[in-house]
Design a protein around this motif. Structure first.
Motif, PDB file in Angstrom:
ATOM      1  N   PRO A   1       5.241  -4.665   5.315  1.00 17.58           N
ATOM      2  CA  PRO A   1       4.361  -4.099   4.275  1.00 17.58           C
ATOM      3  C   PRO A   1       3.112  -3.436   4.831  1.00 17.58           C
ATOM      4  O   PRO A   1       2.620  -2.467   4.249  1.00 17.58           O
TER       5      PRO A   1
ATOM      6  N   TRP B   1       2.710 -12.187   2.690  1.00 16.67           N
ATOM      7  CA  TRP B   1       3.462 -12.529   3.904  1.00 16.67           C
ATOM      8  C   TRP B   1       2.617 -13.391   4.837  1.00 16.67           C
ATOM      9  O   TRP B   1       3.065 -14.434   5.324  1.00 16.67           O
TER      10      TRP B   1
ATOM     11  N   LEU C   1       1.071  -2.729  -1.388  1.00 21.65           N
ATOM     12  CA  LEU C   1       1.714  -3.163  -0.139  1.00 21.65           C
ATOM     13  C   LEU C   1       0.771  -4.011   0.702  1.00 21.65           C
ATOM     14  O   LEU C   1       1.213  -4.935   1.393  1.00 21.65           O
TER      15      LEU C   1
ATOM     16  N   ALA D   1       2.114   0.201   3.997  1.00 25.03           N
ATOM     17  CA  ALA D   1       0.810   0.468   3.383  1.00 25.03           C
ATOM     18  C   ALA D   1       0.059   1.554   4.141  1.00 25.03           C
ATOM     19  O   ALA D   1      -0.604   2.406   3.532  1.00 25.03           O
TER      20      ALA D   1
ATOM     21  N   SER E   1       3.954  -7.172  -7.660  1.00 28.79           N
ATOM     22  CA  SER E   1       3.146  -8.179  -6.985  1.00 28.79           C
ATOM     23  C   SER E   1       2.010  -8.645  -7.839  1.00 28.79           C
ATOM     24  O   SER E   1       1.184  -9.360  -7.416  1.00 28.79           O
TER      25      SER E   1
ATOM     26  N   SER F   1       9.117  -4.234  -3.407  1.00 28.27           N
ATOM     27  CA  SER F   1       7.723  -4.030  -3.816  1.00 28.27           C
ATOM     28  C   SER F   1       7.310  -2.585  -3.697  1.00 28.27           C
ATOM     29  O   SER F   1       6.547  -2.083  -4.509  1.00 28.27           O
ATOM     30  N   ALA F   2       7.813  -1.877  -2.679  1.00 27.98           N
ATOM     31  CA  ALA F   2       7.455  -0.469  -2.522  1.00 27.98           C
ATOM     32  C   ALA F   2       8.027   0.379  -3.641  1.00 27.98           C
ATOM     33  O   ALA F   2       7.430   1.358  -4.073  1.00 27.98           O
TER      34      ALA F   2
ATOM     35  N   ALA G   1       9.787  -6.185   1.033  1.00 26.62           N
ATOM     36  CA  ALA G   1       8.961  -4.982   1.115  1.00 26.62           C
ATOM     37  C   ALA G   1       9.592  -3.821   0.368  1.00 26.62           C
ATOM     38  O   ALA G   1       8.915  -3.058  -0.310  1.00 26.62           O
TER      39      ALA G   1
ATOM     40  N   LEU H   1       1.145  -7.363  -0.712  1.00 25.40           N
ATOM     41  CA  LEU H   1       2.383  -7.988  -0.244  1.00 25.40           C
ATOM     42  C   LEU H   1       2.238  -8.479   1.194  1.00 25.40           C
ATOM     43  O   LEU H   1       2.719  -9.568   1.547  1.00 25.40           O
ATOM     44  N   TRP H   2       1.566  -7.690   2.027  1.00 25.36           N
ATOM     45  CA  TRP H   2       1.345  -8.119   3.415  1.00 25.36           C
ATOM     46  C   TRP H   2       0.468  -9.379   3.455  1.00 25.36           C
ATOM     47  O   TRP H   2       0.701 -10.275   4.266  1.00 25.36           O
TER      48      TRP H   2
END
Length: 494
Positions: free
Chosen positions: A312, A193, A186, A316, A494, A487-488, A484, A189-190
């Motif tokens: 994310p 972003w 996560l 996270a 990712s 991905s979670a 999000a 992913l952030w």
């Protein structure tokens, strides 16, 4: 010379010796076969252990930078992007790049994201290591008697031990590693972003500079022309010198603005190239400034109520908190005695063979994992406060962005409302100049007012676009919607 007499043949032995001699070869062959079998088993075990070992191969560092030297070298496979909107973005490198394409290329080719994906691989390896059981311990000793009349053979002992305490803490360790892997995923992913948002922000600022350059150059030409006419009129004594000085100061101000814009363009262009992993100087054509969607504020307001399940970084932090919960549970379990069991096989010097087992455990009298428990609890408290702080900051930042966006929209509406009148005034002034009822300075002052209004509108549009991008990043709306959650649920995407 007398001849040597050959000795008579030895008489065959009598008694039980011939009977015992018949059993000696089979006993020796059995011992030989047993020894060979033992050697073969030992060799097979050694080969099996060596076959399961990892090998080493050096991987030297690069000596030259690997920045991409052409736009065509960029990766364009958008199926690897976890952001659904960007994954559906078409990429055409032979045309001016729109904002969505630049954001997608940044997610695919950013060097910092490549490093973050390597950290995800480290977390995956740590999760794999957490699920492995500890290896059993084998021990062997051999004693040779010296000057011991009662000793009849050498002594040896073999032992095999296994720590049962690892079975008690293994589920908690595996759960902590899984949650940590989800947290790292996560975080990645952030970062995607943020990289997409940074690419869009650089795009907006570069496109705004590109759109502002035309009006500034037209205004510069008008002021330069007016300054030449005014200086001629000053030389003839028709107008005071102060009018020419005022125009000269405005001309210098315009040149300074153009120079500042050029420096900003170079800096922003270098930042965008670095974000995409491109070498400096690679041509990067951009399309115009994108239009702001009118529903952006409504979507952001609706997403704010469930931002904890969208962002994310918040997810996270929650995964990191869950991982720390399992780490605390593991530390609590470690305070109980760790039991080890073992089997032994031995022979002493008097040729007495034994088989037995052993049991050992530590006594939690002085340590008892109390230090690790205290650290784990303090870390859990810190992560809980960090999550609450980030949640409160998100609420405040979204409210501030919404307020600024409302203000900018009102300013944009006012500037647009004034444009038709200024444009009509400038056109009328041009016609009056052609009729001779307006002087050149009067006509140019109307045109300069129109250009100033257009520049102010471009500035407000840029600020509005930046606030809209910030609002989407803060709430997970627009470009980031739906990424999000997917991905979670699947940390490896990712």
């Amino acid at each position: 010379m007398p001849q040597a007499l050959n000795p008579p043949p030895a008489a065959p032995r009598t008694g039980k010796l011939p009977l015992l001699a018949a059993f000696v070869p089979p006993l020796r062959s059995q011992r030989l076969r047993a020894r060979r079998l033992s050697q073969a088993v030992s060799l097979a075990t050694l080969l099996l252990v060596l076959g399961g070992c990892a090998g080493y191969r050096p991987h030297p560092l690069a000596e030259q930078p690997d920045s991409l030297q052409a736009l065509r070298s960029l990766r364009v496979d958008t199926s690897r992007i976890a952001l659904p909107r960007l994954a559906a973005q078409p990429i055409e490198l032979d045309k001016p790049l729109p904002m969505g394409t630049v954001a997608a290329l940044a997610v695919l080719d950013n060097p910092q994201l490549r490093l973050a994906r390597d950290r995800l691989g480290v977390a995956q390896a740590q999760a794999f290591a957490a699920g492995l059981l500890p290896d059993p311990k084998f021990s062997a000793t051999r004693d040779f008697p010296r000057h011991s009349p009662g000793a009849t053979t050498s002594a040896y002992s073999y032992g095999l031990d296994f720590d049962l305490g690892s079975l008690l803490t293994r589920p908690a360790a595996e759960a902590a590693a899984r949650e940590h892997l989800g947290s790292v995923n996560l975080d990645l992913l952030w970062q995607e972003w943020q990289t997409a948002a940074q690419a869009q922000l650089l795009y907006v600022r570069l496109a705004s500079l590109q759109a502002r350059r035309g009006p500034l150059l037209r205004e510069l030409a008008l002021v330069r022309q007016s300054l030449r006419r005014t200086r001629a009129a000053v030389a003839q004594g028709d107008v005071p010198r102060g009018d020419a000085d005022a125009l000269w100061l405005r001309l210098q101000s315009l040149r300074q603005r153009l120079d500042a814009d050029q420096r900003s363009r170079l800096s922003l262009d270098a930042s965008l190239h670095a974000l995409l992993g491109l070498a400096p100087g690679v041509p990067l054509p951009l399309a115009g400034l994108p239009a702001i969607r009118p529903e952006a504020s409504a979507q952001a307001r609706a997403a704010l109520a469930r931002v904890a399940d969208i962002r994310p970084d918040l997810l996270a932090l929650r995964a990191g908190y869950a991982s720390q919960e399992q780490s605390l549970r593991k530390a609590v379990l470690e305070q109980f005695p760790s039991v080890s069991v073992g089997l032994s096989r031995a022979r002493d010097t008097s040729d007495v063979n034994t088989v037995g087992f052993g049991l050992s455990f530590n006594l939690p009298l002085f340590n008892g994992s109390r230090g690790r428990i205290a650290v784990a609890r303090a870390t859990r408290r810190e992560l809980r406060d960090a999550y609450q702080l980030r949640l409160d900051q998100t609420q405040s930042e979204v409210e501030q962005a919404l307020a600024q966006l409302r203000l900018l929209r009102r300013q944009q509406a006012a500037l647009r409302a004034g444009l038709p009148a200024l444009r009509a005034t400038a056109d009328a002034a041009s016609q009056a100049l052609a009729d001779g009822s307006y002087t050149l300075q009067q006509a140019q002052s109307r045109q300069l007012a129109l250009l100033d209004q257009q520049l102010a509108l471009l500035k407000v549009q840029q600020q509005q676009a930046e606030q809209a991008l910030s609002l989407e990043l803060l709430t997970g709306a627009g470009l980031y919607r739906g990424s999000a959650a997917s991905s979670a649920s699947n940390p490896s995407t990712s």
